[in-house]
Design a protein around this motif. Structure first.
Motif, PDB file in Angstrom:
ATOM      1  N   ALA A 110      34.886 -27.497  46.832  1.00  0.00           N
ATOM      2  CA  ALA A 110      35.334 -26.108  47.083  1.00  0.00           C
ATOM      3  C   ALA A 110      35.476 -25.252  46.007  1.00  0.00           C
ATOM      4  N   LYS A 111      35.560 -26.089  44.464  1.00  0.00           N
ATOM      5  CA  LYS A 111      35.687 -25.166  42.944  1.00  0.00           C
ATOM      6  C   LYS A 111      34.134 -25.511  42.346  1.00  0.00           C
ATOM      7  N   ALA A 112      33.499 -25.933  43.285  1.00  0.00           N
ATOM      8  CA  ALA A 112      32.019 -26.271  42.338  1.00  0.00           C
ATOM      9  C   ALA A 112      31.064 -25.154  43.589  1.00  0.00           C
ATOM     10  N   LEU A 113      31.478 -24.890  44.529  1.00  0.00           N
ATOM     11  CA  LEU A 113      30.749 -23.420  45.231  1.00  0.00           C
ATOM     12  C   LEU A 113      31.308 -22.090  44.695  1.00  0.00           C
ATOM     13  N   LEU A 114      32.344 -22.184  44.495  1.00  0.00           N
ATOM     14  CA  LEU A 114      33.105 -21.003  44.140  1.00  0.00           C
ATOM     15  C   LEU A 114      32.620 -20.220  42.933  1.00  0.00           C
ATOM     16  N   ASP A 115      32.629 -21.701  41.752  1.00  0.00           N
ATOM     17  CA  ASP A 115      32.238 -21.390  40.346  1.00  0.00           C
ATOM     18  C   ASP A 115      30.390 -21.329  40.405  1.00  0.00           C
ATOM     19  N   GLY A 116      29.812 -22.012  41.675  1.00  0.00           N
ATOM     20  CA  GLY A 116      28.169 -21.109  41.974  1.00  0.00           C
ATOM     21  C   GLY A 116      28.246 -20.328  41.946  1.00  0.00           C
ATOM     22  N   LEU A 117      29.498 -19.570  43.204  1.00  0.00           N
ATOM     23  CA  LEU A 117      28.767 -18.084  43.241  1.00  0.00           C
ATOM     24  C   LEU A 117      29.015 -17.386  42.947  1.00  0.00           C
ATOM     25  N   GLY A 118      29.712 -17.831  41.679  1.00  0.00           N
ATOM     26  CA  GLY A 118      30.139 -15.685  41.269  1.00  0.00           C
ATOM     27  C   GLY A 118      31.923 -15.988  41.004  1.00  0.00           C
ATOM     28  N   LEU A 119      32.638 -16.572  42.754  1.00  0.00           N
ATOM     29  CA  LEU A 119      34.078 -16.869  42.184  1.00  0.00           C
ATOM     30  C   LEU A 119      34.828 -17.068  42.117  1.00  0.00           C
ATOM     31  N   PRO A 120      36.142 -16.796  41.546  1.00  0.00           N
ATOM     32  CA  PRO A 120      37.578 -17.515  40.993  1.00  0.00           C
ATOM     33  C   PRO A 120      37.617 -18.700  41.474  1.00  0.00           C
ATOM     34  N   LEU A 141      25.208 -28.625  47.297  1.00  0.00           N
ATOM     35  CA  LEU A 141      26.792 -28.288  48.031  1.00  0.00           C
ATOM     36  C   LEU A 141      25.902 -27.002  48.306  1.00  0.00           C
ATOM     37  N   ARG A 142      25.067 -26.034  46.987  1.00  0.00           N
ATOM     38  CA  ARG A 142      24.899 -24.984  47.116  1.00  0.00           C
ATOM     39  C   ARG A 142      23.335 -25.046  48.315  1.00  0.00           C
ATOM     40  N   ALA A 143      22.747 -26.155  47.924  1.00  0.00           N
ATOM     41  CA  ALA A 143      21.937 -25.901  49.365  1.00  0.00           C
ATOM     42  C   ALA A 143      21.867 -25.871  50.413  1.00  0.00           C
ATOM     43  N   ALA A 144      23.520 -27.072  50.950  1.00  0.00           N
ATOM     44  CA  ALA A 144      23.788 -26.930  52.035  1.00  0.00           C
ATOM     45  C   ALA A 144      24.345 -24.888  52.320  1.00  0.00           C
ATOM     46  N   TYR A 145      24.849 -24.547  51.424  1.00  0.00           N
ATOM     47  CA  TYR A 145      25.909 -23.352  52.094  1.00  0.00           C
ATOM     48  C   TYR A 145      24.677 -22.403  52.059  1.00  0.00           C
ATOM     49  N   ASP A 146      23.728 -22.699  51.418  1.00  0.00           N
ATOM     50  CA  ASP A 146      22.470 -21.234  51.248  1.00  0.00           C
ATOM     51  C   ASP A 146      21.643 -21.593  53.116  1.00  0.00           C
ATOM     52  N   ARG A 147      21.710 -22.445  52.949  1.00  0.00           N
ATOM     53  CA  ARG A 147      20.960 -22.673  54.595  1.00  0.00           C
ATOM     54  C   ARG A 147      21.928 -22.059  56.051  1.00  0.00           C
ATOM     55  N   LEU A 148      23.178 -22.397  55.013  1.00  0.00           N
ATOM     56  CA  LEU A 148      24.183 -22.251  56.804  1.00  0.00           C
ATOM     57  C   LEU A 148      24.329 -20.444  56.482  1.00  0.00           C
ATOM     58  N   THR A 149      24.365 -19.803  55.019  1.00  0.00           N
ATOM     59  CA  THR A 149      24.490 -18.778  55.382  1.00  0.00           C
ATOM     60  C   THR A 149      23.383 -17.686  55.581  1.00  0.00           C
ATOM     61  N   THR A 150      22.135 -18.326  55.337  1.00  0.00           N
ATOM     62  CA  THR A 150      20.902 -17.647  55.324  1.00  0.00           C
ATOM     63  C   THR A 150      20.153 -17.649  56.881  1.00  0.00           C
ATOM     64  N   ALA A 151      20.368 -18.750  57.334  1.00  0.00           N
ATOM     65  CA  ALA A 151      19.801 -19.312  58.563  1.00  0.00           C
ATOM     66  C   ALA A 151      20.039 -18.078  59.067  1.00  0.00           C
ATOM     67  N   PRO A 152      18.683 -17.576  60.653  1.00  0.00           N
ATOM     68  CA  PRO A 152      18.695 -16.978  61.535  1.00  0.00           C
ATOM     69  C   PRO A 152      19.620 -16.985  61.933  1.00  0.00           C
ATOM     70  N   PRO A 153      20.536 -16.078  62.923  1.00  0.00           N
ATOM     71  CA  PRO A 153      21.407 -16.298  64.039  1.00  0.00           C
ATOM     72  C   PRO A 153      21.068 -16.959  65.310  1.00  0.00           C
ATOM     73  N   ALA A 154      20.695 -18.338  66.194  1.00  0.00           N
ATOM     74  CA  ALA A 154      20.630 -18.871  67.108  1.00  0.00           C
ATOM     75  C   ALA A 154      20.436 -17.914  68.868  1.00  0.00           C
ATOM     76  N   PRO A 155      19.954 -18.190  69.711  1.00  0.00           N
ATOM     77  CA  PRO A 155      20.054 -16.780  71.037  1.00  0.00           C
ATOM     78  C   PRO A 155      21.524 -17.799  70.762  1.00  0.00           C
ATOM     79  N   ALA A 156      22.326 -16.795  71.992  1.00  0.00           N
ATOM     80  CA  ALA A 156      23.210 -17.207  72.287  1.00  0.00           C
ATOM     81  C   ALA A 156      23.666 -18.712  73.754  1.00  0.00           C
ATOM     82  N   SER A 157      22.184 -18.466  73.908  1.00  0.00           N
ATOM     83  CA  SER A 157      22.115 -19.767  75.210  1.00  0.00           C
ATOM     84  C   SER A 157      21.892 -21.301  74.463  1.00  0.00           C
ATOM     85  N   ALA A 158      21.993 -20.844  72.912  1.00  0.00           N
ATOM     86  CA  ALA A 158      21.471 -22.085  72.522  1.00  0.00           C
ATOM     87  C   ALA A 158      22.479 -23.335  72.324  1.00  0.00           C
TER      88      ALA A 158
END
Length: 304
Positions: free
Chosen positions: A258-268, A287-304
């Motif tokens: 968690a601290k590795a990711l928060l540091d990379g994101l510029g958070l305390p 960790l950062r790559a997995a975070y970026d994939r999750l947070t930048t992925a387009p939303p899937a359709p509601a039926s997915a």
């Protein structure tokens, strides 16, 4: 309290404890992080738990952290203070200090190393619940403590008026169902991969390490389920799997990842305290790559 009205809210973050570059407690950083977490969906914060590196913070630092975070979040979120130690007397002292400092509840882990039998374990929890006026969340994490809180022990402890819930890191889903069926204890998933599954059978919510970095995404899982969109809730839970695995099951403690990711994101965040060591570059990049994939992925359709 029942899962319908959980005692500390539904979406709780097991918050890291920010430190300065020199390793001292960063209260300003803790306030900024707490404000962000609450603003992005956490209705409760657990301070000085496993992810908060409680074995390496002093009693004074624990109390100061509660006061600072309370000042930052006011009444927008519940504050649960980790007070468990391997010494009953010391745990009582921390519980009373947490109450005085403004906590709303206590997280009490099984005494570690000494491995007390179940009757002694039950007496330990009762003594702490009797001593302070705050509701108690039992913390069952035998992989770290060496001692399981057996289901029958939990069922007996559920009769205490101030023992209101469990943070479950037992990896025993059958036992969780047994206790849920026999008591009104609020069951919180302590392992992020169980967040939705436990909630679906009547759990209260989660106490999440991963929520340090994706608080809104994890809250959305519960919100979708409550809205009747079970397929959407499942899709959101599955989408977080890669990040959950890297943060919680890839060989590094959650405080480190968690601290590795928060540091990379510029958070305390700041460094971890020894004996923990910071994540290496390869782990931090993954960790950062997995975070970026999750947070930048387009939303899937509601039926997915």
């Amino acid at each position: 309290m029942t899962a319908t009205h959980p005692p500390f809210g539904r979406a709780l973050c097991a918050m890291i404890t920010p430190f300065t570059a020199s390793g001292s407690l960063d209260l300003d950083g803790a306030q900024r992080l707490a404000d962000r977490l609450v603003g992005e969906g956490c209705d409760g914060l657990v301070l000085s738990g496993t992810t908060g590196e409680s074995p390496t913070t002093s009693d004074a630092e624990k109390a100061g952290l509660i006061r600072a975070v309370r000042e930052a979040v006011g009444d927008r979120a519940s504050l649960v203070a980790g007070v468990g130690t391997s010494d009953t007397r010391h745990t009582v002292e921390l519980a009373l200090a947490a109450e005085k400092s403004g906590a709303d509840g206590l997280l009490v882990v099984s005494p570690y190393y000494s491995r007390p039998p179940q009757d002694a374990l039950e007496a330990h929890f009762r003594e702490i619940a009797d001593a302070a006026g705050l509701p108690v969340l039992l913390y069952d994490i035998p992989g770290r403590t060496g001692t399981r809180i057996e289901p029958d022990t939990m069922i007996r402890l559920a009769g205490h008026p101030r023992i209101v819930g469990v943070k479950d890191c037992s990896y025993d889903f059958l036992a969780a169902q047994k206790v849920l069926s026999a008591t009104e204890l609020a069951y919180y998933a302590g392992c992020d991969e169980h967040n939705l599954a436990l909630y679906a059978i009547g759990g209260a919510g989660y106490v999440s390490t991963v929520a340090n970095v994706i608080p809104g995404h994890l809250r959305a899982v519960l919100d979708a389920f409550d809205a009747g969109d079970t397929a959407g809730a499942a899709r959101l839970q599955r989408a977080a799997t890669a990040l959950i695995e890297l943060m919680m099951s890839a060989g590094l403690p959650g405080a480190v990842t968690a601290k590795a990711l928060l540091d990379g994101l510029g958070l305390p965040a700041g460094p971890v305290r020894a004996p923990l060591r910071p994540a290496g570059r390869d782990a931090a990049d993954a960790l950062r790559a997995a975070y970026d994939r999750l947070t930048t992925a387009p939303p899937a359709p509601a039926s997915a």
